[in-house]
Design an enzyme around this catalytic site. Structure first.
Site, PDB file in Angstrom:
ATOM      1  N   ARG A  91       0.821  -1.214   0.000  1.00 45.04           N
ATOM      2  CA  ARG A  91       0.000   0.000   0.000  1.00 45.04           C
ATOM      3  C   ARG A  91       0.854   1.264   0.000  1.00 45.04           C
ATOM      4  O   ARG A  91       0.503   2.274   0.607  1.00 45.04           O
ATOM      5  CB  ARG A  91      -0.964   0.019   1.191  1.00 45.04           C
ATOM      6  N   SER A 133     -11.811  -0.445   2.288  1.00 45.50           N
ATOM      7  CA  SER A 133     -10.972  -0.783   3.440  1.00 45.50           C
ATOM      8  C   SER A 133     -10.325   0.484   3.997  1.00 45.50           C
ATOM      9  O   SER A 133      -9.604   1.179   3.283  1.00 45.50           O
ATOM     10  CB  SER A 133      -9.893  -1.788   3.037  1.00 45.50           C
ATOM     11  N   GLU A 182      -5.609   3.839   5.514  1.00 42.25           N
ATOM     12  CA  GLU A 182      -5.316   3.614   4.093  1.00 42.25           C
ATOM     13  C   GLU A 182      -5.689   4.811   3.216  1.00 42.25           C
ATOM     14  O   GLU A 182      -4.916   5.198   2.338  1.00 42.25           O
ATOM     15  CB  GLU A 182      -6.029   2.350   3.604  1.00 42.25           C
TER      16      GLU A 182
END
Length: 346
Positions: free
Chosen positions: A174, A246, A342
């Site tokens: 990520r 998410s 995130e």
């Protein structure tokens, strides 16, 4: 020749543009100056203008992975560079050139329609192609970095277009060079390299159990359909209830910490990672702290998936980040694990 005839059309400017329908959380936010970028050629002139006026700026793609404040001063660049094509092929690989503004899920569908499997595990991820490498999106054992050959971008510091090969993008879980250096490079095009040799990727249990023993080697299209089914069941439709998918990254811990955790929490959900590390399921950690389905004012945690924070209506970035901070503190207190947010916070 009159060079003016070859000059690109300027980026369309809209003042005080409401962005509620341009971010999947459905947050009320207003961009002071919003420029729609439909061609990479528009960027050199526009960026010089912004520099001359000393205006702050940021890029907004599909708005699916951001948390917007009530007001965005200065310039907001809305990337809408379209187009996708096969630019080269040989016996082993195919290369695709894709505009940064192309919808990611539609692109994945297009690859399957053109017999270019590989992205099926990444189906139904919201956002644009240009945003995909910034976050190094991933799902069900596949990360987009595996298929990126190079990325074309406008370097706002050098005022020039640059091409970054895969190794220069510094991809990690990520993460990427683009994410580490915000407001430096504006992604305009992604070139993908797709191997012609294909094999089903079914290492994640949620995906594998979609197929029976009689169909243990499904096609890419069958995997695509299965991923869409799983994600649709787990994740709310942003049109119905605001969310960014998410919200936390799955934390990665060393084997020693993992062994300590599994002794105390035998049902701990985790996945193999690199040598010496283990990836924990952030949703499971949050669920164990009692947050699944919990609502605090206008925001809350999705009742079907603890990894998803939702805006029930009227929520602000302050509300969402306050809830996130509460979750982080509880998970740290119970498991000694730090959760990382995130979405990008603008």
């Amino acid at each position: 020749m009159n060079s003016a005839k070859n000059a690109p059309n300027p980026a369309k400017l809209t003042r005080n543009l409401g962005l509620k329908h341009r971010n999947s959380f459905g947050l009320d936010s207003t961009a002071e100056l919003a420029y729609e970028i439909t061609s990479a050629d528009q960027l050199p002139i526009l960026m010089k203008e912004l520099d001359d006026k000393k205006l702050i700026w940021r890029v907004l793609g599909g708005g699916s992975n951001v948390i917007l404040p009530a007001s965005l001063p200065g310039a907001t660049l809305l990337i809408n560079i379209l187009g996708q094509e096969i630019i080269r092929t040989d016996e082993e690989n195919s290369w695709l050139s894709v505009g940064a503004g192309v919808n990611w899920h539609k692109f994945v569908s297009w690859t399957l329609e053109n017999n270019l499997p590989g992205f099926e595990n990444l189906a139904l991820i919201p956002g644009t192609v240009g945003a995909a490498p910034i976050q190094n999106i991933g799902a069900y054992g596949v990360e987009v970095e595996e298929y990126i050959d190079s990325i074309e971008a406008f370097d706002s510091a050098a005022h020039a277009f640059v091409t970054l090969p895969n190794e220069a993008c510094r991809f990690a879980y990520r993460d990427s060079y683009f994410k580490q250096n915000p407001n430096r490079l504006i992604v305009t095009k992604v070139v993908f390299k797709i191997p012609k040799s294909w094999q089903a990727r079914l290492q994640y249990a949620d995906l594998a159990k979609q197929f029976t023993e009689s169909n243990s080697n499904p096609s890419a299209k069958q995997i695509f359909d299965a991923v869409c089914t799983i994600r649709s069941k787990k994740l709310p439709d942003p049109v119905v209830i605001g969310n960014a998918g998410s919200f936390f990254q799955n934390p990665i811990v060393g084997n020693q910490q993992y062994e300590q955790l599994i002794k105390e929490f035998p049902n701990l959900v985790s996945y193999p990672d690199a040598t010496g590390t283990r990836k924990l399921a952030a949703g499971w950690l949050i669920d164990q702290c009692g947050f699944k389905g919990k609502r605090i004012g206008p925001v809350g945690v999705y009742e079907k998936q603890a990894l998803v924070l939702v805006n029930h209506g009227g929520g602000t970035s302050t509300d969402i980040l306050g809830l996130a901070k509460n979750i982080q503190a509880e998970v740290m207190g119970k498991f000694g694990v730090q959760l990382e947010i995130e979405p990008n916070i603008l």
